[in-house]
Design a protein around this motif. Structure first.
Motif, PDB file in Angstrom:
ATOM      1  N   ARG A  13       5.851 -11.786 -13.967  1.00  6.88           N
ATOM      2  CA  ARG A  13       7.243 -11.922 -13.543  1.00  6.88           C
ATOM      3  C   ARG A  13       7.286 -12.049 -12.027  1.00  6.88           C
ATOM      4  NH1 ARG A  13       6.950  -8.748 -17.840  1.00  6.88           N
ATOM      5  NH2 ARG A  13       6.158  -7.042 -16.549  1.00  6.88           N
ATOM      6  N   ALA A  14       8.168 -12.918 -11.564  1.00  6.24           N
ATOM      7  CA  ALA A  14       8.314 -13.127 -10.124  1.00  6.24           C
ATOM      8  C   ALA A  14       9.785 -13.256  -9.780  1.00  6.24           C
ATOM      9  CB  ALA A  14       7.553 -14.373  -9.674  1.00  6.24           C
ATOM     10  N   ALA A  15      10.225 -12.498  -8.787  1.00  2.99           N
ATOM     11  CA  ALA A  15      11.600 -12.584  -8.296  1.00  2.99           C
ATOM     12  C   ALA A  15      11.641 -13.605  -7.163  1.00  2.99           C
ATOM     13  CB  ALA A  15      12.072 -11.223  -7.804  1.00  2.99           C
ATOM     14  N   LEU A  16      12.488 -14.605  -7.301  1.00  3.13           N
ATOM     15  CA  LEU A  16      12.573 -15.698  -6.325  1.00  3.13           C
ATOM     16  C   LEU A  16      13.759 -15.477  -5.392  1.00  3.13           C
ATOM     17  CD1 LEU A  16      11.634 -18.562  -5.394  1.00  3.13           C
ATOM     18  CD2 LEU A  16      13.306 -19.480  -7.020  1.00  3.13           C
ATOM     19  N   THR A  17      13.496 -15.536  -4.096  1.00  2.95           N
ATOM     20  CA  THR A  17      14.543 -15.398  -3.087  1.00  2.95           C
ATOM     21  C   THR A  17      14.458 -16.567  -2.113  1.00  2.95           C
ATOM     22  OG1 THR A  17      14.428 -12.982  -3.207  1.00  2.95           O
ATOM     23  CG2 THR A  17      15.530 -13.917  -1.305  1.00  2.95           C
ATOM     24  N   TRP A  18      15.592 -17.194  -1.867  1.00  5.36           N
ATOM     25  CA  TRP A  18      15.692 -18.266  -0.871  1.00  5.36           C
ATOM     26  C   TRP A  18      16.367 -17.658   0.348  1.00  5.36           C
ATOM     27  CZ3 TRP A  18      16.640 -23.968  -2.380  1.00  5.36           C
ATOM     28  CH2 TRP A  18      16.796 -24.772  -1.241  1.00  5.36           C
ATOM     29  N   VAL A  19      15.695 -17.660   1.489  1.00  4.17           N
ATOM     30  CA  VAL A  19      16.244 -17.022   2.685  1.00  4.17           C
ATOM     31  C   VAL A  19      16.305 -18.013   3.836  1.00  4.17           C
ATOM     32  CG1 VAL A  19      15.390 -14.739   2.043  1.00  4.17           C
ATOM     33  CG2 VAL A  19      13.977 -16.220   3.484  1.00  4.17           C
ATOM     34  N   GLY A  20      17.171 -17.704   4.781  1.00  6.45           N
ATOM     35  CA  GLY A  20      17.196 -18.432   6.030  1.00  6.45           C
ATOM     36  C   GLY A  20      16.266 -17.769   7.030  1.00  6.45           C
ATOM     37  N   VAL A  21      15.496 -18.552   7.759  1.00  7.91           N
ATOM     38  CA  VAL A  21      14.524 -18.028   8.717  1.00  7.91           C
ATOM     39  C   VAL A  21      14.738 -18.717  10.057  1.00  7.91           C
ATOM     40  CG1 VAL A  21      12.076 -17.721   9.241  1.00  7.91           C
ATOM     41  CG2 VAL A  21      12.859 -17.633   6.870  1.00  7.91           C
ATOM     42  N   SER A  22      14.750 -17.931  11.128  1.00  8.12           N
ATOM     43  CA  SER A  22      14.874 -18.508  12.473  1.00  8.12           C
ATOM     44  C   SER A  22      13.500 -18.938  12.958  1.00  8.12           C
ATOM     45  CB  SER A  22      15.480 -17.476  13.430  1.00  8.12           C
ATOM     46  OG  SER A  22      16.798 -17.144  13.044  1.00  8.12           O
ATOM     47  N   ALA A  40      16.865 -23.572  12.484  1.00  4.70           N
ATOM     48  CA  ALA A  40      17.185 -22.817  11.273  1.00  4.70           C
ATOM     49  C   ALA A  40      16.283 -23.297  10.142  1.00  4.70           C
ATOM     50  CB  ALA A  40      18.652 -23.004  10.900  1.00  4.70           C
ATOM     51  N   GLY A  41      15.331 -22.472   9.750  1.00  4.68           N
ATOM     52  CA  GLY A  41      14.394 -22.839   8.703  1.00  4.68           C
ATOM     53  C   GLY A  41      14.764 -22.226   7.362  1.00  4.68           C
ATOM     54  N   HIS A  42      13.929 -22.495   6.373  1.00  4.09           N
ATOM     55  CA  HIS A  42      14.160 -22.022   5.012  1.00  4.09           C
ATOM     56  C   HIS A  42      12.883 -21.404   4.469  1.00  4.09           C
ATOM     57  CE1 HIS A  42      18.022 -24.268   4.600  1.00  4.09           C
ATOM     58  NE2 HIS A  42      17.435 -25.013   5.542  1.00  4.09           N
ATOM     59  N   GLY A  43      13.041 -20.358   3.683  1.00  2.00           N
ATOM     60  CA  GLY A  43      11.900 -19.707   3.057  1.00  2.00           C
ATOM     61  C   GLY A  43      12.116 -19.535   1.569  1.00  2.00           C
ATOM     62  N   LEU A  44      11.112 -19.880   0.778  1.00  2.00           N
ATOM     63  CA  LEU A  44      11.098 -19.573  -0.658  1.00  2.00           C
ATOM     64  C   LEU A  44      10.093 -18.450  -0.850  1.00  2.00           C
ATOM     65  CD1 LEU A  44      11.141 -22.971  -2.602  1.00  2.00           C
ATOM     66  CD2 LEU A  44      12.973 -21.283  -2.415  1.00  2.00           C
ATOM     67  N   ILE A  45      10.582 -17.306  -1.321  1.00  3.89           N
ATOM     68  CA  ILE A  45       9.765 -16.105  -1.439  1.00  3.89           C
ATOM     69  C   ILE A  45       9.695 -15.683  -2.890  1.00  3.89           C
ATOM     70  CG2 ILE A  45       9.522 -13.707  -0.707  1.00  3.89           C
ATOM     71  CD1 ILE A  45      11.362 -14.483   1.681  1.00  3.89           C
ATOM     72  N   ALA A  46       8.496 -15.489  -3.398  1.00  2.00           N
ATOM     73  CA  ALA A  46       8.294 -15.004  -4.765  1.00  2.00           C
ATOM     74  C   ALA A  46       7.517 -13.702  -4.697  1.00  2.00           C
ATOM     75  CB  ALA A  46       7.544 -16.036  -5.607  1.00  2.00           C
ATOM     76  N   GLU A  91       6.850 -16.232 -14.962  1.00  2.00           N
ATOM     77  CA  GLU A  91       8.239 -16.177 -15.415  1.00  2.00           C
ATOM     78  C   GLU A  91       9.101 -15.885 -14.187  1.00  2.00           C
ATOM     79  OE1 GLU A  91      10.801 -12.879 -17.769  1.00  2.00           O
ATOM     80  OE2 GLU A  91       8.986 -13.591 -18.799  1.00  2.00           O
ATOM     81  N   VAL A  92       9.845 -16.900 -13.748  1.00  2.00           N
ATOM     82  CA  VAL A  92      10.597 -16.797 -12.503  1.00  2.00           C
ATOM     83  C   VAL A  92      12.055 -16.441 -12.798  1.00  2.00           C
ATOM     84  CG1 VAL A  92      11.347 -18.011 -10.417  1.00  2.00           C
ATOM     85  CG2 VAL A  92       9.090 -18.479 -11.400  1.00  2.00           C
ATOM     86  N   ALA A  93      12.576 -15.472 -12.059  1.00  2.52           N
ATOM     87  CA  ALA A  93      13.983 -15.105 -12.143  1.00  2.52           C
ATOM     88  C   ALA A  93      14.567 -15.116 -10.737  1.00  2.52           C
ATOM     89  CB  ALA A  93      14.154 -13.727 -12.768  1.00  2.52           C
ATOM     90  N   LEU A  94      15.781 -15.606 -10.602  1.00  6.14           N
ATOM     91  CA  LEU A  94      16.413 -15.685  -9.295  1.00  6.14           C
ATOM     92  C   LEU A  94      16.888 -14.306  -8.852  1.00  6.14           C
ATOM     93  CD1 LEU A  94      17.492 -17.392  -6.945  1.00  6.14           C
ATOM     94  CD2 LEU A  94      19.612 -17.674  -8.244  1.00  6.14           C
ATOM     95  N   ALA A  95      16.480 -13.913  -7.656  1.00  2.00           N
ATOM     96  CA  ALA A  95      16.926 -12.641  -7.088  1.00  2.00           C
ATOM     97  C   ALA A  95      18.098 -12.866  -6.139  1.00  2.00           C
ATOM     98  CB  ALA A  95      15.781 -11.945  -6.361  1.00  2.00           C
ATOM     99  N   ALA A  96      17.980 -13.855  -5.272  1.00  2.00           N
ATOM    100  CA  ALA A  96      19.049 -14.118  -4.309  1.00  2.00           C
ATOM    101  C   ALA A  96      18.821 -15.472  -3.663  1.00  2.00           C
ATOM    102  CB  ALA A  96      19.099 -13.030  -3.236  1.00  2.00           C
ATOM    103  N   CYS A  97      19.923 -16.114  -3.278  1.00  2.00           N
ATOM    104  CA  CYS A  97      19.828 -17.353  -2.509  1.00  2.00           C
ATOM    105  C   CYS A  97      21.184 -17.602  -1.863  1.00  2.00           C
ATOM    106  CB  CYS A  97      19.408 -18.541  -3.377  1.00  2.00           C
ATOM    107  SG  CYS A  97      20.673 -19.137  -4.503  1.00  2.00           S
TER     108      CYS A  97
END
Length: 242
Positions: free
Chosen positions: A162-171, A177-183, A220-226
């Motif tokens: 299981r993996a929690a997926l988070t899409w974040v903004g990164v400076s 303004a960058g983007h990060g995909l974190i699992a 198995e990916v589940a969305l945590a936040a974006c």
């Protein structure tokens, strides 16, 4: 290949005052917006108790609660990487995955970032210290929900990670303004990609493919936040996978 367990500090007292103030503001702002304190603690890498203390202090004292009390510098307390070195690391992380940078990983982890720093800057950092830098840069994610109690061990061993997926903004350096995909897997191992441009479905597919290959098991990916503006894209991607 797997990284070590993602270390989480029980508090943030080791941060410089200005970073501690920013961390307190992020935590309190998230809680005041309705995010559960335990989720905020997991996302920011601090203890649930610390988040609770910051929220109570803010409700009692307002803005003054964010400013850490003055204290002397502890022995050996200093940043290992100068600002220009941190900028160089972030620029490399956003330039592509580790294998594109000549490293034997498919996704960035604490261990692969530590190796990048050792190779490019001749600075040796522990993965615990690397985790603290990732927290400073906003690269953290929550842990997935635990498996149901009583799950047969043989079945659990065959189950997807299981993996929690988070899409974040990164400076990124240069005020980009960058983007990060974190699992973050259920073993609390962090894997991520950075990009100066928003990810699309192909980018999400690439993250999943690399994560599956790096772990060596199905995922198995589940969305945590974006961010709200990416919610439809990620939701559509998850629906298509099902």
């Amino acid at each position: 290949m797997q990284d070590e367990e993602l270390g989480r500090s029980s508090d943030a007292r080791g941060l410089p005052p200005e970073d501690l103030e920013k961390l307190r503001r992020r935590a309190v702002g998230a809680v005041e917006a309705g995010v559960p304190q335990i989720q905020v603690a997991l996302q920011l890498g601090v203890s649930r108790r610390a988040v609770g203390q910051w929220v109570r202090a803010f409700r009692e004292s307002g803005e003054a609660s964010f400013r850490p009390g003055r204290r002397g510098r502890r022995p050996g307390e200093r940043l290992s990487l100068a600002p220009w070195q941190q900028e160089r690391v972030l620029t490399t992380l956003a330039a592509g995955p580790p294998d594109a940078q000549g490293l034997p990983w498919l996704l960035w982890t604490r261990r692969s970032v530590a190796e990048l720093i050792r190779r490019d800057l001749a600075v040796t950092l522990s993965t615990v210290t690397v985790a603290r830098y990732l927290a400073r840069w906003g690269i953290l994610g929550p842990r997935p929900e635990p498996p149901p109690a009583g799950l047969d061990r043989e079945v659990e061993a065959r189950a997807a990670v299981r993996a929690a997926l988070t899409w974040v903004g990164v400076s990124l350096p240069g005020q980009v303004a960058g983007h990060g995909l974190i699992a973050v897997t259920d073993q609390e191992i962090l894997h991520f990609l950075l990009s100066p441009t928003p990810f699309d479905r192909a980018g999400l597919d690439d993250l999943e493919r690399r994560l599956r290959m790096q772990i060596g098991r199905d995922v198995e990916v589940a969305l945590a936040a974006c961010p709200r503006r990416q919610a439809d894209l990620v939701a559509g991607w998850l629906d298509r996978r099902r």
